[in-house]
Every structure is written in C-alpha cells, then in structure tokens.
Design an enzyme around this catalytic site. Structure first.
Site, PDB file in Angstrom:
ATOM      1  N   SER A 152       7.061   6.566   3.286  1.00  0.00           N
ATOM      2  CA  SER A 152       5.897   6.135   2.210  1.00  0.00           C
ATOM      3  C   SER A 152       4.971   5.625   3.195  1.00  0.00           C
ATOM      4  O   SER A 152       3.853   6.001   2.790  1.00  0.00           O
ATOM      5  CB  SER A 152       6.563   4.880   1.716  1.00  0.00           C
ATOM      6  N   ASP A 204       5.656  -1.344   8.636  1.00  0.00           N
ATOM      7  CA  ASP A 204       5.729   0.350   8.530  1.00  0.00           C
ATOM      8  C   ASP A 204       4.366   0.823   8.741  1.00  0.00           C
ATOM      9  O   ASP A 204       4.298   1.829   9.375  1.00  0.00           O
ATOM     10  CB  ASP A 204       6.426   0.662   7.295  1.00  0.00           C
ATOM     11  N   TYR A 207      14.422  -6.101  -2.545  1.00  0.00           N
ATOM     12  CA  TYR A 207      13.470  -6.655  -1.673  1.00  0.00           C
ATOM     13  C   TYR A 207      12.616  -7.551  -2.169  1.00  0.00           C
ATOM     14  O   TYR A 207      12.325  -8.276  -1.457  1.00  0.00           O
ATOM     15  CB  TYR A 207      12.868  -5.083  -1.385  1.00  0.00           C
TER      16      TYR A 207
END
Ligand code: GLA
Length: 388
Positions: free
Chosen positions: A132, A176, A226
């Site tokens: 992603s 990320d 999450y």
C-alpha cells in the site's frame, strides 16, 4: 532492480496509451523491530526492500481527454475517473489509493490535469510488506514529477498517509510511507516517529542472514483491529494527560490498571510502552554488534505481539515457535500489522536451507498449504527510473 518488471510496465503503458511514460520505482518495506509504535510517537527500525511497485505515468497528450485512465497491471483491471469526482468507492481496492492521493493533492491546491497511469509490482500479495505505501508513494512521486509540483519527500509521505486514512480507512502510522520513501541501500533506518528524523544503520550480521517467511495468509480482522488498537492507545494517553504513549512510563500506566483499564487492555498498552524501550535497546545492541541480544529482543517482541497485543495468528506463532526450537535461528517475530503476512528471522547462513526445508514441511503438514521463504535486499527509497 527488476528490469523485466520495469520493461513490462513501460510496454503496457505504451501499448495502452501510445506515449512514453515517466517511470518510478517505489519499494515495500520490512521492519526489524518497533511494531505498532509508530502511531504512538515511538521508534521503529524499518528498511525499504528490493521488491516494490513500478509506476508508469504521463499527462494526457490529447487535450480532448477529460478523464484520467488507470491500469492495475497485476489485477488486469482498469479505471477511468474525472478530477472532479474524487470520493472513495465502496470496495474500491487499489482505486481508492489513487483517488485519495489525487484528492489530497488538490486539497493543497496542486494543479493536476488528466493523466494516464499503469502500475504493477513484485511484492507478494498480502505478505505485509506494505505494497500500500509503495503504491501511494509511487503515485504521489509520479504525479510530483509529471506535474512539477515541487513537493518535498516529507510532504509526499504526508499525502500518502492522509490518503490511506481518509480514502482507504486504515488509521496507519507513518513508518511504511517513511521507509518506502527514505530507504537507503543496505541500511535500516532508526526512525523517531515524533520528529520524523532517522539515522541510517548498517547491520553486520556476520554469518547470519535475514530471511522472511510468508505465512501466505491474511486474516480478515487486520484493518478493523488495527484501528481499534490505535484508538485504545490514544484513549489511554488522553486519560493520562499525555500526548502519546511515548511519554508514558510503566509506573504511570500501572496506576490505571485497577480501576480504569481491563487487564487485557492494560497488557496491550503495556506492550507498546515496552516495545518503544525494546527498539532503543535494539539500536544499542546493533551499535555494540551484539546480534544475539538483538535476536532475543525479536523473540520478546513476538511474544508481546501475540500474548499482550493479541494480533498474531496460529500460522505466525507456529513459524516463530519453530524458530525458537532451532539452535540455528537467533531471533524471529511476526512483522507488520498482524494476523498474517511474514515473520522476520535471523538465521545462521550455513544452516538456513535445512531449517527452511524442515519448517516448510512441518508447516504444510499442520496447515495444509505452503509457507514461502523470501530473501530480500535493502533498497533505496522511491526514485525515478532513468531510461536514458
Ligand atoms: C502497518 C501500518 C504501520 C505500522 C505497522 C505496525 O504496517 O501501516 O503504520 O503501524 O502496521 O507496526
């Protein structure tokens, strides 16, 4: 660099749109230690990897083209959208990343006209290697190049993260996107998620190597859990009058234990507080070249993610237990958001093949399908591919 992948995506763009695209490579990431602490302003230890997403992109040459066209090469799917219709789609999948990035760019008054884009990659699906973030960064980087938006890398990762929050619905931290954008070849980054400053670390593993093992499962729970974990962490910080769990000590947390928090929630938050400290200890171990200590910290992290934070699954636990049982593996843990994806393992190179073969056999016997070992190299962050 995967030349075959680049050629394939470039060619697909040329066939589809009859023009020469700009090309961008945007890597996925691994994380050595520091899990679920980025959204608590803690420290993380990620690296960009040599697997990622190639984006081919160009402004529409034909002034009659009023819409944008996108091709997701690996899914064999296309999508046409107008620049004034930028709302998230129900079950939109990859389309929502694209819509989100463009919408966020327009919010900050970036001028974007119709464009064409093709993307495809070599990150195994659902492996928890952050395809992603790779996609988000690839799109925003490509648009920044093509429309000469003049955005800094830090601005671009903010756009990527906003797109994921508002258009995909995952309240992710910044790890990320940061790792994918700022990675450095052969290095890990010790990132302070509060200041967004990072230090490069080269790790000498001597006769050990890092190998991922993909469980090849991704359980449904991951996105909703999450967001719940993040909300819990934020509520507890608020209860304690702190900005983030980074500022909370174990002693302070203990005060909430009896009357304000259930034992389960206490353990979850305690995990985060401990993990922030563990990541600092890991940096110290690396500085001293003590990879045995580093390996032990990985085992401890897994134990915490599984028993305290409750985001592991049978497949991940099985792989880590196999690692603990082998004298050739000095550290292992689940990696990423949870409920599937990969474990990261520090394995004695001379015995890696034997360990992996044995683990694969046992894993298949237990679950009825394969796990897949994966070797990776540490790569630089998102970059334009020079075709000259
Ligand atoms: C996902 C999120 C990251 C981070 C990790 C867990 O990958 O996108 O921001 O929170 O989970 O460490």
């Amino acid at each position: 660099m995967d030349k075959a992948l680049i050629n394939k995506i470039e060619k697909s763009f040329q066939v589809e749109f009859g023009a020469k695209p700009r090309l961008v490579f945007s890597p996925g990431r691994i994380n050595l230690i520091g899990e679920h602490v980025d959204y608590n302003d803690g420290f993380v230890f990620p690296a960009a990897i040599d697997k990622g997403i190639v984006v081919a992109i160009q402004k529409a040459e034909d002034s009659d083209q009023k819409k944008c066209n996108a091709v997701a090469y690996d899914y064999e799917e296309t999508f046409e959208f107008g620049l004034s219709e930028l709302n998230p789609l129900k079950d939109g999948g990859w389309r929502n990343y694209l819509i989100g990035i463009v919408a966020e760019l327009k919010k900050i008054s970036c001028e974007i006209s119709p464009f064409n884009i093709v993307f495809g990659g070599n990150i195994p699906a659902g492996a928890g290697l952050s395809s992603s973030a790779a996609l988000e960064n690839g799109i925003v980087f490509g648009l920044n190049e093509v429309f000469e938006l003049g955005l800094s890398r830090k601005q671009m990762i903010q756009i990527s993260q906003n797109a994921e929050h508002l258009y995909v619905g995952v309240q992710c931290g910044i790890m990320d996107q940061y790792a994918s954008m700022f990675g450095k070849e052969n290095h890990f980054l010790l990132l302070d998620c509060r200041t967004l400053e990072s230090k490069n670390f080269r790790i000498d593993l001597s006769n050990y190597e890092l190998i991922l093992i993909n469980t090849n499962v991704q359980h449904k729970l991951s996105d909703s859990t999450y967001n719940k974990r993040r909300a819990l962490c934020e509520n507890v910080s608020k209860l304690l009058g702190k900005k983030a769990l980074r500022d909370v000590s174990e002693e302070e947390l203990k005060r909430l234990r009896d009357d304000k928090l259930t034992e389960e929630d206490y353990q979850k938050v305690l995990f985060v507080v401990e993990e922030i400290e563990r990541t600092k200890d890991a940096a110290e171990a690396i500085r001293k070249n003590d990879i045995k200590v580093l390996g032990n910290l990985l085992f401890e992290t897994h134990d915490g993610l599984s028993r305290q934070y409750a985001i592991s699954c049978d497949e991940l636990d099985f792989l880590v237990e196999s690692a603990i049982a082998s004298k050739h593996v000095i550290g292992a843990r689940m990696m990423g958001g949870g409920f599937g994806g990969c474990t990261i393992n520090i394995i004695d190179s001379d015995h890696a093949d034997g360990f992996l073969k044995d683990t694969k056999r046992k894993y298949h016997r237990k679950f009825g399908y394969d796990c897949s070992p994966l070797k990776i190299d540490l790569s630089k962050g998102t970059y334009a591919i020079d075709r000259q």
